[in-house]
Structures are given as C-alpha cells and as structure tokens.
Write a protein that holds these residues in place. Structure first.
Motif, PDB file in Angstrom:
ATOM      1  N   ALA A  30     -11.799   5.476  -0.519  1.00  0.00           N
ATOM      2  CA  ALA A  30     -11.416   4.391   0.392  1.00  0.00           C
ATOM      3  C   ALA A  30     -10.596   3.342  -0.353  1.00  0.00           C
ATOM      4  O   ALA A  30      -9.599   2.838   0.166  1.00  0.00           O
ATOM      5  CB  ALA A  30     -12.668   3.765   1.015  1.00  0.00           C
ATOM      6  N   LEU A  31     -10.999   3.013  -1.584  1.00  0.00           N
ATOM      7  CA  LEU A  31     -10.219   2.081  -2.404  1.00  0.00           C
ATOM      8  C   LEU A  31      -8.833   2.663  -2.682  1.00  0.00           C
ATOM      9  O   LEU A  31      -7.826   1.969  -2.607  1.00  0.00           O
ATOM     10  CB  LEU A  31     -10.935   1.779  -3.722  1.00  0.00           C
ATOM     11  N   ALA A  36      -8.823  -1.415   3.754  1.00  0.00           N
ATOM     12  CA  ALA A  36      -9.966  -2.328   3.672  1.00  0.00           C
ATOM     13  C   ALA A  36     -11.031  -2.005   4.722  1.00  0.00           C
ATOM     14  O   ALA A  36     -12.223  -2.131   4.452  1.00  0.00           O
ATOM     15  CB  ALA A  36      -9.501  -3.767   3.826  1.00  0.00           C
ATOM     16  N   LYS A  37     -10.614  -1.588   5.890  1.00  0.00           N
ATOM     17  CA  LYS A  37     -11.570  -1.248   6.952  1.00  0.00           C
ATOM     18  C   LYS A  37     -12.441  -0.068   6.522  1.00  0.00           C
ATOM     19  O   LYS A  37     -13.644  -0.047   6.771  1.00  0.00           O
ATOM     20  CB  LYS A  37     -10.828  -0.934   8.244  1.00  0.00           C
ATOM     21  N   VAL A  65     -11.299  -8.874   5.164  1.00  0.00           N
ATOM     22  CA  VAL A  65     -10.016  -9.591   5.180  1.00  0.00           C
ATOM     23  C   VAL A  65      -9.563  -9.884   3.748  1.00  0.00           C
ATOM     24  O   VAL A  65      -8.387  -9.688   3.405  1.00  0.00           O
ATOM     25  CB  VAL A  65     -10.115 -10.900   6.001  1.00  0.00           C
ATOM     26  N   MET A  66     -10.481 -10.330   2.901  1.00  0.00           N
ATOM     27  CA  MET A  66     -10.120 -10.637   1.514  1.00  0.00           C
ATOM     28  C   MET A  66      -9.656  -9.381   0.782  1.00  0.00           C
ATOM     29  O   MET A  66      -8.678  -9.411   0.033  1.00  0.00           O
ATOM     30  CB  MET A  66     -11.301 -11.282   0.795  1.00  0.00           C
ATOM     31  N   LEU A  67     -10.337  -8.279   1.012  1.00  0.00           N
ATOM     32  CA  LEU A  67      -9.951  -7.030   0.375  1.00  0.00           C
ATOM     33  C   LEU A  67      -8.600  -6.549   0.906  1.00  0.00           C
ATOM     34  O   LEU A  67      -7.767  -6.064   0.139  1.00  0.00           O
ATOM     35  CB  LEU A  67     -11.039  -5.981   0.598  1.00  0.00           C
ATOM     36  N   ARG A  68      -8.369  -6.718   2.199  1.00  0.00           N
ATOM     37  CA  ARG A  68      -7.080  -6.345   2.790  1.00  0.00           C
ATOM     38  C   ARG A  68      -5.941  -7.122   2.125  1.00  0.00           C
ATOM     39  O   ARG A  68      -4.893  -6.559   1.815  1.00  0.00           O
ATOM     40  CB  ARG A  68      -7.077  -6.578   4.298  1.00  0.00           C
ATOM     41  N   ARG A  74      -1.364  -5.765  -3.893  1.00  0.00           N
ATOM     42  CA  ARG A  74      -1.458  -4.808  -4.989  1.00  0.00           C
ATOM     43  C   ARG A  74      -1.846  -3.427  -4.448  1.00  0.00           C
ATOM     44  O   ARG A  74      -2.974  -2.972  -4.658  1.00  0.00           O
ATOM     45  CB  ARG A  74      -2.511  -5.264  -6.004  1.00  0.00           C
ATOM     46  N   PRO A  75      -0.920  -2.745  -3.760  1.00  0.00           N
ATOM     47  CA  PRO A  75      -1.256  -1.424  -3.212  1.00  0.00           C
ATOM     48  C   PRO A  75      -1.684  -0.455  -4.325  1.00  0.00           C
ATOM     49  O   PRO A  75      -1.068  -0.433  -5.395  1.00  0.00           O
ATOM     50  CB  PRO A  75       0.055  -0.957  -2.574  1.00  0.00           C
TER      51      PRO A  75
END
Length: 128
Positions: A30-31, A36-37, A65-68, A74-75
């Motif tokens: 997922a990371l 992020a979802k 949201v913060m992770l998104r 930084r993709p």
C-alpha cells in the motif's frame, strides 16, 4: 501424544507468522502504491503519526490526509521491509525503506491487535 502436539504447534505458529508477514507485506504494498486510502485501511481509529517534523495523535481520516500529502510531494519508487519483530505483549513492528526521487526515508510501523485484527497504532516516516 507429544509427537502429535509438536506438529500441530508448528502448523499453528507457522500460520500465525504467515498472517503477520502478510499484513506487513500488504502495508508495504500500500505504501509502494502511494495510495493513502489503501494504507489507512490498516490504521486504528486513532494513530500516532510522525511524518518528518509533523507529529501527533490523529484520527484515521486526518492521518490519511497527512499521508496523502506526503505521497503527493514524494511519490514512492520502491518500498522494502528491512526488519520485522514482535514484543512479549503481542505488538508487532516493521522497519521499511521508502524510496522516492527526493531520497530515502525510513518508515517505522507499529501494530497491535485491536480486537478485529492487527492495526497500525503508530507510523513514523523519517529521513534516512
């Protein structure tokens, strides 16, 4: 009787490790997807989240949201789990390396059983 119990114990422990390994592999994937979802599905209701200099206890939607935002800036290019472990109290943790065009980051993932499976209680992303 002992001969019968040892193989059963081995099968049970192997099965438990497989669930644990799969959960961390799923989080790493997922990371790696930068979604992020998808990562947030592993979050507990509240998450201790540290992303570089921002840290706090956030609700699952806030943490998403913060992770998104982190993923947008930084993709990911690659994510690999470097270490896995567990505590005597049943918590599990993993250390992953997150690679992107800006460099490498280290992600610390701390999971505990929340009654309905292993969920992320803490996620820290720091510059490597």
């Amino acid at each position: 009787m002992l001969k019968l119990k040892l193989p059963l114990l081995f099968v049970a422990l192997t099965g438990m490790f497989q669930v644990w390994a799969d959960t961390f592999d799923d989080v790493a994937n997922a990371l790696k997807s930068g979604n992020a979802k998808e990562v947030a599905q592993f979050f507990n209701t509240n998450v201790a989240l540290t992303i570089l200099t921002e840290e706090g206890i956030y609700s699952k939607p806030q943490a998403e949201v913060m992770l998104r935002n982190f993923f947008t800036q930084r993709p990911p290019k690659n994510v690999t789990i470097q270490h896995r472990g567990s505590s005597a109290q049943g918590a599990r943790y993993a250390v992953a390396v997150y690679e992107c065009s800006e460099g490498r980051y280290r992600a610390y993932i701390f999971m505990k059983n929340a009654g309905n499976g292993m969920l992320i209680h803490e996620l820290r992303i720091e510059k490597d």
